[in-house]
Design a protein around this motif. Sequence first.
Motif, mmCIF file in Angstrom:
data_model
loop_
_atom_site.group_PDB
_atom_site.id
_atom_site.type_symbol
_atom_site.label_atom_id
_atom_site.label_comp_id
_atom_site.label_asym_id
_atom_site.label_seq_id
_atom_site.Cartn_x
_atom_site.Cartn_y
_atom_site.Cartn_z
ATOM 1 N N LEU A 75 0.835 -1.208 0.000
ATOM 2 C CA LEU A 75 0.000 0.000 0.000
ATOM 3 C C LEU A 75 0.865 1.251 0.000
ATOM 4 N N TYR A 76 1.886 1.286 0.861
ATOM 5 C CA TYR A 76 2.716 2.487 0.966
ATOM 6 C C TYR A 76 3.442 2.773 -0.353
ATOM 7 N N GLY A 77 3.938 1.711 -0.990
ATOM 8 C CA GLY A 77 4.624 1.901 -2.257
ATOM 9 C C GLY A 77 3.698 2.441 -3.330
ATOM 10 N N ASP A 78 2.472 1.929 -3.371
ATOM 11 C CA ASP A 78 1.529 2.414 -4.377
ATOM 12 C C ASP A 78 1.103 3.852 -4.093
ATOM 13 N N MET A 79 0.913 4.196 -2.830
ATOM 14 C CA MET A 79 0.547 5.569 -2.484
ATOM 15 C C MET A 79 1.703 6.520 -2.803
ATOM 16 N N SER A 80 2.945 6.065 -2.606
ATOM 17 C CA SER A 80 4.102 6.877 -2.982
ATOM 18 C C SER A 80 4.102 7.132 -4.485
ATOM 19 N N ARG A 81 3.793 6.088 -5.254
ATOM 20 C CA ARG A 81 3.718 6.245 -6.708
ATOM 21 C C ARG A 81 2.629 7.247 -7.100
ATOM 22 N N ARG A 82 1.509 7.220 -6.389
ATOM 23 C CA ARG A 82 0.418 8.153 -6.696
ATOM 24 C C ARG A 82 0.814 9.598 -6.379
ATOM 25 N N VAL A 83 1.515 9.773 -5.266
ATOM 26 C CA VAL A 83 2.005 11.117 -4.953
ATOM 27 C C VAL A 83 2.943 11.595 -6.059
ATOM 28 N N GLN A 84 3.846 10.717 -6.491
ATOM 29 C CA GLN A 84 4.783 11.087 -7.547
ATOM 30 C C GLN A 84 4.050 11.438 -8.842
ATOM 31 N N SER A 85 2.992 10.704 -9.156
ATOM 32 C CA SER A 85 2.258 10.991 -10.397
ATOM 33 C C SER A 85 1.605 12.367 -10.347
ATOM 34 N N VAL A 86 1.162 12.793 -9.165
ATOM 35 C CA VAL A 86 0.603 14.150 -9.041
ATOM 36 C C VAL A 86 1.708 15.182 -9.229
ATOM 37 N N LEU A 87 2.870 14.944 -8.617
ATOM 38 C CA LEU A 87 3.980 15.884 -8.764
ATOM 39 C C LEU A 87 4.382 16.025 -10.224
#
Length: 423
Positions: A75-87
């Motif tokens: 979960l944490y890795g996927d949420m990190s990826r989602r944050v990066q996609s917004v950036l």
Amino acid sequence: MIGLIDCNNFYVSCERVFNPRLDGRPVGVMSNNDGCVIARSNEIKPLVKMGAPAFQLQQLVRSGQIHLVSSNYELYGDMSRRVQSVLEEYTPEVEPYSIDEMFAHFHGFTPAALLEHARELHHKVRQYTGIPVCVGVAPTRTLAKLANRAAKKIDGYGGVCVLNAGSAELKGILQRTPLDDIWGVGGRLRERLAVMGLRTAWDLAQQDHKAIKRKFSTTLERTVIELQGKPAIDMNDPSEGRQRIMTSRSFGRLTESKAEIHEAIRQHGQRSAEKLRSQDSLARAVMVFLKTNRHRPDLPQYSPSIVVELAHPTDDSREILHAASHALEEIYRPHYRFMKAGVMLLDLIDANRQQLSLLDTPQSGAERERSHKLMATLDELNKKMGRGTVKLGTPSPGAAWHLRCAHRTPRWTTRWEEIPKIS
């Protein structure tokens, strides 16, 4: 200008996105196999120290004073990826520094426009992912770290701080920042600098960087240059510290061959494990990422990443490569031409201070000792005979990936069978 985007209490924030009942409650996230507390909400910090053994906290759990959950790296890795996609909607140049921190480059903005841009980014990350962040922007990575700290600690900034070179605001923050709050300046170094009469970041910034290099090191020289507003630290600089270790490289040509990509991942994983052992650290998780060429709009784009939790903190190349291979299987898709692949080791701890599990047996202790001897022999051979003399092939299949995670929350974003249900 360079921005540092830091996710606040990241592991706990990920849990709260899908369980709002945890908002405002003292929450802790436990390590692999529910051994000890590795992440804390602000509310639990007065009650529980970092690294506290979970079994000692059961009375607080039973009485409802605190809430503990198992680590959920998927979960944490996927949420990190989602944050990066917004950036990446706000800048094409995003550099992951760790699972919860990312550097971003901003070019061509006036100071006023950059501040507004950073505030919008700050708002959109929270809106689109549910993860609260702080944003610090400055001319260098070291100053961006200080700006991020100010954004987090000083209420008046509202989570966003932009420091412009030569400004009175930057000078004031440097004058109020003690040496041990500077990125890369530890306790022993602070003591040596104090002997010279240096107490703050401003004092250090006034020094001649060549003189600092002669007395100390190239690493501290770069810090001085960065405090003076001139970039001197590269993303993959080996002196960056122990938060994460990343090895990546662009391919000589675009490829969609899974076998070629797997070979690159194996090489990067082995090199990362060597770096890990050289600094006496252990990793708790492995991130693997792939990138297509964003400068080729004629080709389909796909730049995935995934985090795989390790069964226990380790520096064993075999376990790291097994995790990396498992990660590649999860994210690889055919018909995409990739230009880059990388392996990042996350949540590093000091190998000499690791906390052993209550489930350890003489057999597991003996296995750790065999692993240590094997890796030491491998490193010694490669040191004497040249790097890459002894390599590991593809890890054998069939290892157990399921850990003891008695309190792990669902992997809401990556498993169909665990997707939230509305009744």
